[in-house]
Design a protein around this motif. Structure first.
Motif, PDB file in Angstrom:
ATOM      1  N   VAL A 158      37.029  42.881  29.498  1.00 56.19           N
ATOM      2  CA  VAL A 158      38.174  42.121  29.702  1.00 56.19           C
ATOM      3  C   VAL A 158      38.232  41.187  30.679  1.00 56.19           C
ATOM      4  CG1 VAL A 158      40.621  42.114  29.843  1.00 56.19           C
ATOM      5  CG2 VAL A 158      39.602  44.079  28.374  1.00 56.19           C
ATOM      6  N   TYR A 159      38.638  39.796  30.259  1.00 55.81           N
ATOM      7  CA  TYR A 159      38.370  38.494  31.057  1.00 55.81           C
ATOM      8  C   TYR A 159      39.866  38.263  31.334  1.00 55.81           C
ATOM      9  CZ  TYR A 159      33.773  39.072  28.961  1.00 55.81           C
ATOM     10  OH  TYR A 159      32.596  39.374  28.762  1.00 55.81           O
ATOM     11  N   LEU A 160      40.472  38.134  32.495  1.00 57.81           N
ATOM     12  CA  LEU A 160      41.625  37.718  32.911  1.00 57.81           C
ATOM     13  C   LEU A 160      41.642  36.354  33.889  1.00 57.81           C
ATOM     14  CD1 LEU A 160      43.172  41.439  33.362  1.00 57.81           C
ATOM     15  CD2 LEU A 160      43.633  39.841  31.449  1.00 57.81           C
ATOM     16  N   SER A 161      42.295  35.699  33.760  1.00 58.87           N
ATOM     17  CA  SER A 161      42.302  34.294  34.510  1.00 58.87           C
ATOM     18  C   SER A 161      43.685  34.316  35.188  1.00 58.87           C
ATOM     19  CB  SER A 161      42.200  33.223  33.505  1.00 58.87           C
ATOM     20  OG  SER A 161      42.551  31.958  34.425  1.00 58.87           O
ATOM     21  N   ARG A 162      43.726  33.776  36.618  1.00 58.15           N
ATOM     22  CA  ARG A 162      44.688  33.620  37.218  1.00 58.15           C
ATOM     23  C   ARG A 162      45.207  32.205  37.106  1.00 58.15           C
ATOM     24  NH1 ARG A 162      41.845  36.708  41.203  1.00 58.15           N
ATOM     25  NH2 ARG A 162      42.767  38.758  41.713  1.00 58.15           N
ATOM     26  N   GLY A 163      46.388  31.985  36.249  1.00 54.89           N
ATOM     27  CA  GLY A 163      46.944  30.872  35.901  1.00 54.89           C
ATOM     28  C   GLY A 163      46.171  29.875  34.920  1.00 54.89           C
ATOM     29  N   GLY A 164      45.080  30.502  34.203  1.00 54.95           N
ATOM     30  CA  GLY A 164      44.545  29.779  33.230  1.00 54.95           C
ATOM     31  C   GLY A 164      43.128  29.302  33.592  1.00 54.95           C
TER      32      GLY A 164
END
Length: 703
Positions: A158-164
């Motif tokens: 799973v790929y999660l970005s901080r703020g986009g």
């Protein structure tokens, strides 16, 4: 599995070409005279305060406009409509969707069965609630997708970005328990490449420490990481050099077997591919470095040619048998032609089901579906008929079956989703979802036109307007373009644009500038590097044609673009400010003497050229907006828009341009979203505000 060309400025990008010595010699004089370098410090208090001050002025101005609330209400109703049709993709027989609404601003990753999706109220199984996860973790998570492990898809990265941002945190997830796996594969925030090799192994490129990233900010080392071992013990599989764009490894799982590849991108349009043999050794795939790999099908490597190869024309899709790879260039004798381009028909990408290929073809700018089957030693192509004079394309396939999803859409027709069986000789498709109309298309007409650029090239464009439009030069007209990176600008349902622009009497124009992929590799190559100026001449030619035909006039004409399209509008208005009364410059490149030193900028030198090369510097200075703008010229009141969290195209481009134009006394507007990444927005609420600002500005200027 799908292999297709990417649109906009991509996460995978290019390379620095000249020596450090030349860079220093060329950089010092320019940097010494640039008083706004401090605005390149992305999150320094001073730079952020600059952005906040500008935001305050912009928001106060437009929110006073009585039209703001009306436009916002229309856009909100559309973007948060409860009857929106969820876009889906196939995975192991189920349909997966990422969904955002007013209750789930960050979004839900969920799935349903095909039969359930066909009903009016599908039963969704929520896999990850990003809002709940963000609250639990105390993070500003933005969903960036997930990669599941074939064929059972019980594990996911799973790929999660901080703020986009493009940089992501990677965490392993158990699809059965719906929990992140403690002690599983996990990476901190970086621009990483991670791919499954098997259940207990991943191929990973990330920031391993000093000198492990390229000048473009991407991994230059790929390692094989075994479950239960520290990343520090991962075995190095391939290394590039700092001047490369990126190095990555990945595995394709097919019904015939599993294939592992390693790729070194030496340029945006050039790379070297290696195939890993069963004994762990590698063999270079003997194809031209500018050929684009399009996956494996029936034990054959598929390549899209960007240059002629023997008797195969550029733009052809060819197949190379896997067992011939070791022959080196002699393997070319065994290449088979799958698809050949014509003067108007080209290939954009490929996807595969269990037994068939689907080709994403572009025919006179519109998309058509072609099904390909391999029969012995011959390839058979069939057209899959869908829709009318618009966009028909396959949206999802899977290697485990021959089920596929397709869609049809055009400017005035909302998308319809179909399901098909690739094995069906009649190529019948079943309509399973149809999106509701968001604006009234009655009385609107789509037309196509040609403008003549300065060098005589005919440049096509679409125009959507009232069929009884008066050619009196008074129609508010929005001209949108991109013109780069082989990205074709094609029709899509206009949705909120139709509601807040077309219904209110506006004209919408979509341009097919050189640099895009509308007419194959040659259309793109015609405007690379020293010929870049021709893109802006194309854009100007269309503007002049709209005025000459009486559609509009400079008082009522506006242009808009994002990313490379932001450079397009920036270069266009600084060259011909007399043609426009509104200009939207979104998430743009603007300082083209320093673009290669900011974030991923070095990766785009195959497109724009190296500013440290004296000849290229001279060519770039002819159009670079930041250098070209001056105090003596009168410009339209431009609207610059960007994002603090854009870690692809540096927000410093827009900030510096705004500061310079402010000092020169030019009126302008500026809005910097503090989240959002290169997309500009991190969630629907931010999209609503962004779009409302754009159209309030356009109506204020062009009516």
């Amino acid at each position: 599995m799908t292999f297709s060309k990417s649109i906009l400025l991509l996460p995978f990008l290019l390379v620095a070409c000249k020596t450090n010595t030349m860079q220093k010699e060329m950089a010092k004089p320019y940097e010494a005279e640039d008083k706004y370098l401090w605005l390149e410090e992305v999150e320094s208090p001073k730079a952020l305060q600059f952005a906040k001050d500008e935001n305050k002025k912009t928001l106060e101005h437009f929110k006073k406009n009585p039209l703001f609330k009306s436009l916002e209400a229309d856009i909100r109703k559309i973007l948060l409509a409860k009857d929106r049709v969820p876009g889906v993709s196939l995975k192991n027989g189920d349909l997966y969707n990422f969904w955002q609404d007013e209750k789930h601003v960050r979004g839900l990753w969920r799935k349903t069965a095909l039969e359930s999706y066909k009903t009016a109220q599908p039963q969704w199984d929520v896999i990850i609630d990003v809002d709940a996860l963000a609250k639990k973790d105390g993070e500003n998570w933005v969903w960036k997708g997930a990669s599941t492990l074939p064929p059972h898809h019980e594990r996911a990265l799973v790929y999660l970005s901080r703020g986009g941002k493009d940089a992501v945190v990677v965490r392993e997830f158990d699809m059965k328990t719906k929990q992140f796996i403690k002690g599983g594969f996990e990476l901190p925030e970086e621009k990483s490449n991670v791919s499954w090799k098997d259940e207990n192994t991943v191929l990973v490129g990330t920031n391993f420490g000093p000198d492990s990233m390229t000048d473009s900010g991407y991994p230059r080392i790929v390692k094989e990481w075994k479950r239960g071992t520290p990343l520090s013990e991962a075995k190095t599989k391939i290394e590039g050099v700092k001047e490369d764009m990126s190095v990555y490894g990945y595995t394709q799982f097919t019904p015939e077997g599993t294939y592992t590849f390693f790729t070194k991108r030496v340029g945006f349009y050039e790379g070297v591919d290696w195939y890993e043999l069963p004994d762990g050794s590698r063999v270079e795939i003997p194809m031209p470095h500018d050929a684009e790999f399009n996956g494996v099908f029936k034990n054959q490597f598929l390549y899209l040619l960007r240059s002629d190869l023997g008797g195969f024309k550029q733009g052809s899709l060819v197949a190379l048998p896997v067992d011939k790879v070791s022959l080196g260039k002699n393997a070319h004798k065994f290449l088979q032609l799958i698809f050949a381009p014509t003067d108007t028909r080209f290939l954009q990408g490929v996807s595969s089901s269990k037994n068939y290929l689907f080709l994403y073809t572009i025919d006179n700018v519109l998309s058509k579906i072609v099904k390909a089957s391999y029969e012995g030693e011959k390839w058979k192509l069939e057209n899959v008929e869908l829709g009318g004079n618009g966009m028909a394309y396959v949206t999802s396939t899977e290697d485990e079956s021959d089920t596929y999803l397709a869609q049809y859409v055009d400017f005035l027709t909302p998308f319809s989703t179909f399901v098909g069986d690739a094995a069906d000789p009649q190529n019948k498709l079943e309509l399973i979802k149809k999106s509701p109309e968001r604006f009234n298309p009655q009385g609107l007409k789509i037309t196509r036109h040609l403008a003549t650029s300065k060098d005589g090239t005919k440049i096509p464009y679409f125009m959507v307007a009232k069929e009884n439009i008066k050619l009196d030069g008074k129609n508010p007209t929005l001209q949108y373009g991109y013109g780069g990176f082989e990205a074709a600008m094609q029709p899509s349902y206009l949705g909120s644009i139709g509601k807040v622009w077309l219904e209110r009497g506006g004209v919408y124009v979509l341009t097919n500038l050189r640099g895009g992929g509308e007419f194959g590799p040659a259309w793109h190559k015609a405007v690379l590097k020293e010929n870049r100026y021709k893109v802006y001449e194309d854009n100007i030619a269309i503007s002049e044609d709209l005025i000459a035909r009486g559609v509009t006039s400079p008082e009522h004409l506006g242009i808009s673009g994002r990313s490379n399209g932001g450079l397009l509008t920036g270069a266009t208005f600084t060259q011909r400010p007399d043609l426009y009364n509104a200009v939207i410059v979104g998430v743009p490149l603007l300082d083209m003497l320093r673009y290669h030193k900011l974030l991923a900028g070095a990766s785009w030198m195959d497109e724009y050229g190296n500013p440290d090369d004296p000849k290229m510097r001279e060519a770039i200075l002819k159009y670079s907006p930041y250098q070209k703008v001056n105090a003596q010229t009168k410009y339209p009141e431009v609207f610059f828009m960007t994002s603090t969290k854009d870690d692809r195209v540096h927000p410093g481009h827009a900030r510096k341009m705004v500061a310079k134009m402010r000092e020169q006394g030019h009126p302008l507007f500026y809005y910097e979203n503090m989240e959002g990444g290169h997309a500009g927005n991190a969630n629907i609420e931010q999209s609503i505000l962004w779009n409302t600002l754009e159209y309030t500005y356009l109506w204020e200027k062009l009516k």
